[in-house]
Scaffold this motif. Structure first.
Motif, short mmCIF file in Angstrom:
data_model
loop_
_atom_site.label_atom_id
_atom_site.label_comp_id
_atom_site.label_asym_id
_atom_site.label_seq_id
_atom_site.Cartn_x
_atom_site.Cartn_y
_atom_site.Cartn_z
N GLU A 12 -1.21 -2.34 -10.07
CA GLU A 12 -0.81 -3.74 -9.99
C GLU A 12 -1.21 -4.30 -8.63
N ASN A 13 -0.26 -4.68 -7.77
CA ASN A 13 -0.59 -5.25 -6.46
C ASN A 13 -0.49 -4.23 -5.33
N THR A 14 -0.47 -2.96 -5.68
CA THR A 14 -0.35 -1.90 -4.68
C THR A 14 -1.65 -1.09 -4.62
N ALA A 15 -2.21 -1.00 -3.43
CA ALA A 15 -3.40 -0.16 -3.21
C ALA A 15 -2.92 1.23 -2.81
N ILE A 16 -3.55 2.24 -3.38
CA ILE A 16 -3.19 3.63 -3.09
C ILE A 16 -4.34 4.27 -2.32
N PHE A 17 -4.01 4.84 -1.17
CA PHE A 17 -4.99 5.47 -0.30
C PHE A 17 -4.65 6.94 -0.11
N LYS A 18 -5.69 7.75 0.06
CA LYS A 18 -5.50 9.17 0.38
C LYS A 18 -5.81 9.37 1.85
N LEU A 19 -4.91 10.07 2.54
CA LEU A 19 -5.10 10.43 3.93
C LEU A 19 -5.42 11.93 3.97
N SER A 59 0.84 -1.19 0.00
CA SER A 59 0.00 0.00 0.00
C SER A 59 0.87 1.24 0.00
N LYS A 60 0.35 2.28 -0.63
CA LYS A 60 1.01 3.59 -0.69
C LYS A 60 -0.02 4.63 -0.27
N PHE A 61 0.49 5.77 0.18
CA PHE A 61 -0.38 6.79 0.74
C PHE A 61 -0.06 8.16 0.18
N VAL A 62 -1.12 8.90 -0.15
CA VAL A 62 -1.04 10.30 -0.53
C VAL A 62 -1.57 11.06 0.68
N ILE A 63 -0.84 12.09 1.11
CA ILE A 63 -1.27 12.88 2.27
C ILE A 63 -1.81 14.21 1.77
N GLU A 64 -3.04 14.53 2.17
CA GLU A 64 -3.67 15.79 1.78
C GLU A 64 -4.11 16.55 3.02
N PRO A 65 -3.32 17.55 3.43
CA PRO A 65 -3.72 18.36 4.59
C PRO A 65 -4.94 19.22 4.24
N VAL A 66 -5.84 19.36 5.22
CA VAL A 66 -7.07 20.12 5.01
C VAL A 66 -7.10 21.29 5.99
N ARG A 67 -7.20 22.48 5.44
CA ARG A 67 -7.33 23.68 6.28
C ARG A 67 -8.81 23.87 6.59
N GLU A 68 -9.17 23.81 7.85
CA GLU A 68 -10.57 23.90 8.26
C GLU A 68 -10.96 25.35 8.51
N ARG A 69 -12.12 25.73 7.98
CA ARG A 69 -12.61 27.08 8.20
C ARG A 69 -12.92 27.29 9.67
N LEU A 104 3.82 3.00 4.09
CA LEU A 104 3.12 3.06 5.38
C LEU A 104 4.01 3.69 6.44
N ASP A 105 5.24 3.20 6.57
CA ASP A 105 6.14 3.70 7.60
C ASP A 105 6.48 5.17 7.40
N HIS A 106 6.66 5.59 6.15
CA HIS A 106 7.00 6.99 5.88
C HIS A 106 5.81 7.89 6.19
N ALA A 107 4.60 7.47 5.81
CA ALA A 107 3.39 8.26 6.12
C ALA A 107 3.21 8.39 7.63
N GLU A 126 5.63 21.31 -1.37
CA GLU A 126 6.93 20.84 -1.89
C GLU A 126 7.32 19.49 -1.30
N ASN A 127 6.98 19.27 -0.05
CA ASN A 127 7.37 18.02 0.61
C ASN A 127 6.43 16.85 0.33
N ILE A 128 5.14 17.11 0.26
CA ILE A 128 4.21 15.97 0.16
C ILE A 128 3.31 16.00 -1.07
N GLY A 129 3.30 17.07 -1.82
CA GLY A 129 2.39 17.21 -2.95
C GLY A 129 2.56 16.11 -3.99
N ASN A 130 1.47 15.40 -4.30
CA ASN A 130 1.43 14.36 -5.33
C ASN A 130 2.48 13.27 -5.16
N LYS A 131 2.91 13.01 -3.95
CA LYS A 131 3.88 11.94 -3.70
C LYS A 131 3.19 10.77 -3.04
N HIS A 132 3.69 9.58 -3.34
CA HIS A 132 3.18 8.36 -2.72
C HIS A 132 4.18 7.90 -1.68
#
Length: 129
Positions: free
Chosen positions: A96-103, A31-41, A69-72, A60-66
Motif C-alpha cells: 500500500e503506502n509503505t515501502a519495505i527496504f532490506k538492510l 517505511s519498514k525495514f528488514v535487517i539481514e546480517p551478513v557474515r563475511e568470509r 525506522l526508529d526500531h531499526a 529469533e529476534n530479527i528474522g523475517n520481521k519488519h
C-alpha cells in the motif's frame, strides 16, 4: 567520519532512502525495514560483534520481521558509537503506502572513523539501485 550517534545514523539512513526513492520514482508515506546480517568470509568478529550476532541480531529476534525506522536504528546502534562497518540498502516491495527496504549489514561493529561508504555522504550506508 568522526562521530556517530543514533541521530546521525538515522539521518544517514534517511538520506539513503531518499536516494533510492528518487532513482526509482517511489512515493510512500511510511517505511519498514528488514535487517539481514551478513557474515563475511575471512573477516574475524571481536567479542562485541559476537554478542550482537548471538543476542540482538539473532534469527529469533530479527528474522523475517519488519521494523519501523526508529526500531531499526535502535537495533543497529545498540553499541554506539560502534555501528556496522557497512550497510547495503535495497528496496524490496511496496505494501500500500509503505515501502519495505532490506538492510544487509556487516556483523562487524566499528568506530565511526573506520566506516565504509564515506564517499556516499551517508556512511555506512550504500543505496543499491
Amino acid at each position: 567520519m568522526k562521530q556517530m550517534d543514533k541521530e546521525i545514523f538515522r539521518e544517514n539512513l534517511q538520506k539513503t532512502i531518499e536516494e533510492i526513492s528518487e532513482k526509482k520514482g517511489l512515493r510512500f508515506t511510511d517505511s519498514k525495514f528488514v535487517i539481514e546480517p551478513v557474515r563475511e568470509r575471512d573477516k574475524p568478529l571481536n567479542g562485541a560483534d559476537e554478542m550482537m550476532r548471538l543476542n540482538i541480531l539473532s534469527e529469533e529476534n530479527i528474522g523475517n520481521k519488519h521494523f519501523s525506522l526508529d526500531h531499526a536504528v535502535s537495533i543497529l546502534c545498540g553499541l554506539q558509537p560502534l555501528v556496522p562497518i557497512w550497510i547495503d540498502v535495497h528496496f524490496l516491495d511496496m505494501n500500500e503506502n509503505t515501502a519495505i527496504f532490506k538492510l544487509r549489514c556487516s556483523l562487524r561493529f566499528r568506530k565511526p572513523t573506520l566506516l565504509r561508504n564515506a564517499e556516499t555522504g551517508h556512511a555506512p550506508f550504500k543505496a543499491m539501485v
